[in-house]
Design a protein around this motif. Structure first.
Motif, short mmCIF file in Angstrom:
data_model
loop_
_atom_site.label_atom_id
_atom_site.label_comp_id
_atom_site.label_asym_id
_atom_site.label_seq_id
_atom_site.Cartn_x
_atom_site.Cartn_y
_atom_site.Cartn_z
N LYS A 1 0.83 -1.21 0.00
CA LYS A 1 0.00 0.00 0.00
C LYS A 1 0.86 1.26 0.00
O LYS A 1 0.45 2.31 -0.46
CB LYS A 1 -0.92 0.01 1.22
N LEU A 2 2.06 1.14 0.57
CA LEU A 2 2.97 2.30 0.64
C LEU A 2 4.36 1.90 0.14
O LEU A 2 4.72 0.73 0.22
CB LEU A 2 3.13 2.76 2.09
N LEU A 3 5.08 2.89 -0.33
CA LEU A 3 6.50 2.67 -0.62
C LEU A 3 7.29 3.42 0.45
O LEU A 3 7.03 4.60 0.69
CB LEU A 3 6.87 3.22 -2.00
N ALA A 4 8.21 2.75 1.10
CA ALA A 4 8.98 3.39 2.17
C ALA A 4 10.44 3.48 1.76
O ALA A 4 10.93 2.64 0.99
CB ALA A 4 8.84 2.58 3.45
N GLU A 5 11.10 4.51 2.28
CA GLU A 5 12.53 4.68 2.00
C GLU A 5 13.31 4.30 3.25
O GLU A 5 13.00 4.81 4.33
CB GLU A 5 12.78 6.14 1.63
N TYR A 6 14.27 3.42 3.10
CA TYR A 6 15.07 2.97 4.25
C TYR A 6 16.53 3.34 4.00
O TYR A 6 17.00 3.23 2.86
CB TYR A 6 15.01 1.44 4.39
N ARG A 7 17.19 3.72 5.07
CA ARG A 7 18.62 4.02 4.94
C ARG A 7 19.37 3.20 5.98
O ARG A 7 18.97 3.17 7.15
CB ARG A 7 18.85 5.51 5.16
N VAL A 8 20.44 2.53 5.57
CA VAL A 8 21.22 1.74 6.51
C VAL A 8 22.32 2.64 7.07
O VAL A 8 23.13 3.19 6.32
CB VAL A 8 21.83 0.49 5.83
N ALA A 9 22.33 2.79 8.40
CA ALA A 9 23.25 3.74 9.02
C ALA A 9 24.61 3.14 9.34
O ALA A 9 25.62 3.83 9.35
CB ALA A 9 22.60 4.30 10.28
N GLY A 10 24.68 1.83 9.58
CA GLY A 10 25.95 1.21 10.01
C GLY A 10 26.97 1.16 8.90
O GLY A 10 26.72 1.60 7.78
N PRO A 11 28.13 0.59 9.19
CA PRO A 11 29.21 0.57 8.19
C PRO A 11 28.94 -0.40 7.04
O PRO A 11 29.52 -0.28 5.97
CB PRO A 11 30.44 0.13 9.00
N ARG A 12 28.09 -1.40 7.25
CA ARG A 12 27.84 -2.41 6.20
C ARG A 12 26.35 -2.46 5.91
O ARG A 12 25.53 -2.49 6.83
CB ARG A 12 28.25 -3.80 6.70
N ALA A 13 26.04 -2.49 4.63
CA ALA A 13 24.62 -2.51 4.25
C ALA A 13 24.35 -3.68 3.31
O ALA A 13 25.11 -3.93 2.37
CB ALA A 13 24.25 -1.20 3.57
#
Ligand SMILES: Cc1cc2nc3c(=O)[nH]c(=O)nc-3n(C[C@H](O)[C@H](O)[C@H](O)COP(=O)(O)OP(=O)(O)OC[C@H]3O[C@@H](n4cnc5c(N)ncnc54)[C@H](O)[C@@H]3O)c2cc1C
Length: 315
Positions: free
Chosen positions: A131-143
């Motif tokens: 139903k929604l598109l979400a934006e995620y950001r990985v904060a740690g050193p490895r993604a």
């Protein structure tokens, strides 16, 4: 310039199309790309892996997919090659492997991504059943990211020199889980999650043998055959054919829904299809509100006609 790692998935030794999509994604932005292949000799895949800088072939006595061993090996490779971002397909194997790998590698994971910005370590993914598109950001050193198949356009490989070929031994620690048997679907010619065209049947198919009418059309179009949950629950189709919230999420160029009403739980599994065609005898069926093209009619008349015409058109 980031160090990008790719988990290259092979199916019975064959190079999966989803790998090409990951390669195209990684090639954007001039990153240092490492492809990890679990096979004794990666040289047969050199052509497919054009444009990567390093190939790590993982070797061992038994290279059949075992989640704990694969995750431990990949975590060690991520550490050794200082990979900032690691990508895989959101396939059955990717779904199983990447959460374990995230735990082992102490990395953040975003799964089922529709777009990934490798520089920002940011991804877009559907949530709440699409139903929604979400934006995620990985904060740690490895993604870590798993990418939905058929979303990233495949681009010709970047020019470059021959990749460096490295080897590493498969982790042989005692696994906590072991895959005992993989049962291949007898009927499925095309993997639904990678298929460019899918023809699905719903409750209206009425019997398992009636799926032959969809199989005929699928042969002409080199398509996969899917089903609604109602068709699966009624025993007309096998569970690996189910598309939807509790089945497979597919993303073909063309999805032809035959005798499917268009319930939200089915729709979320195929809504990102580029073109949706619905065949339904009820002009009020909800699927028509979602379809790009609708044919009001009995599927047992319409599908054979389509088959005949397409055969003529495609020679
Ligand atoms: C938690 C949960 C999870 C679910 N997960 C899924 C899922 O993953 N996938 C999924 O598909 N469903 C799922 N469902 C079920 C979903 O809600 C619907 O019940 C299901 O999708 C209906 O399947 P259908 O469209 O084949 O059947 P119906 O809704 O019965 O529709 C049949 C359609 O066929 C048409 N028709 C009948 N005869 C013909 C004919 N001869 N020619 C042309 N048209 C004809 C009718 O007009 C009708 O529109 C889930 C439900 C729940 C509660």
């Amino acid at each position: 310039m980031a160090n990008i790692g790719l988990y290259i998935e092979l199916k019975n030794g064959a190079f999966k199309k989803a790998n090409r999509e990951l390669l195209s994604l990684a090639a954007r932005g001039g990153h240092n790309v490492h492809a990890i292949v679990f096979c004794a000799d990666a040289r047969p895949y050199l052509e497919e892996l054009k444009g990567v800088q390093v190939i790590v072939q993982v070797q061992g006595a038994d290279l059949a997919y075992q989640p704990d061993r694969y995750a431990a090996t990949l975590a060690a490779i991520i550490e050794e090659y200082k990979l900032d971002v690691f990508l895989g397909a959101f396939s059955a194997q990717g779904k199983d492997l990447f959460p374990r790998l995230a735990a082992k590698a102490k990395a953040g994971l975003v799964s089922d991504c529709l777009a990934v910005d490798l520089d920002k370590r940011q991804a877009v993914k559907p949530v709440y059943s699409g139903k929604l598109l979400a934006e995620y950001r990985v904060a740690g050193p490895r993604a870590l990211f798993t990418v939905r198949p058929n979303v990233i356009p495949v681009e010709p490989p970047a020019a470059g020199g021959a990749p460096e070929l490295k080897s590493r031994a498969l982790d042989t620690g005692e696994p906590r889980t072991r895959i005992v048997e993989v049962i291949q679907s007898a009927s499925q010619r095309v993997d639904l999650t990678e298929a460019e065209i899918i023809i699905s049947g719903g409750r209206a198919m009425k019997a398992q043998e009636n799926f032959a009418v969809l199989e005929d059309l699928a042969r002409v179009l080199n398509a996969g055959v899917g089903a609604s949950r109602a068709a699966v629950d009624a025993g007309f189709a096998s569970s690996d054919m189910q598309v939807g919230q509790t089945g497979k999420v597919v993303n073909p160029k063309l999805y032809i829904a035959c005798g499917i009403s268009g319930a939200i739980q089915h729709f979320v599994g195929m809504k990102t299809s580029k073109v949706i065609v619905a065949v339904n005898k009820d002009p009020e069926a909800p699927i028509f509100k979602k379809a790009d093209y609708g044919i009001v009619g009995d599927l047992f008349t319409v599908v054979p006609l389509l088959n005949e015409e397409l055969k003529k058109a495609l020679g």
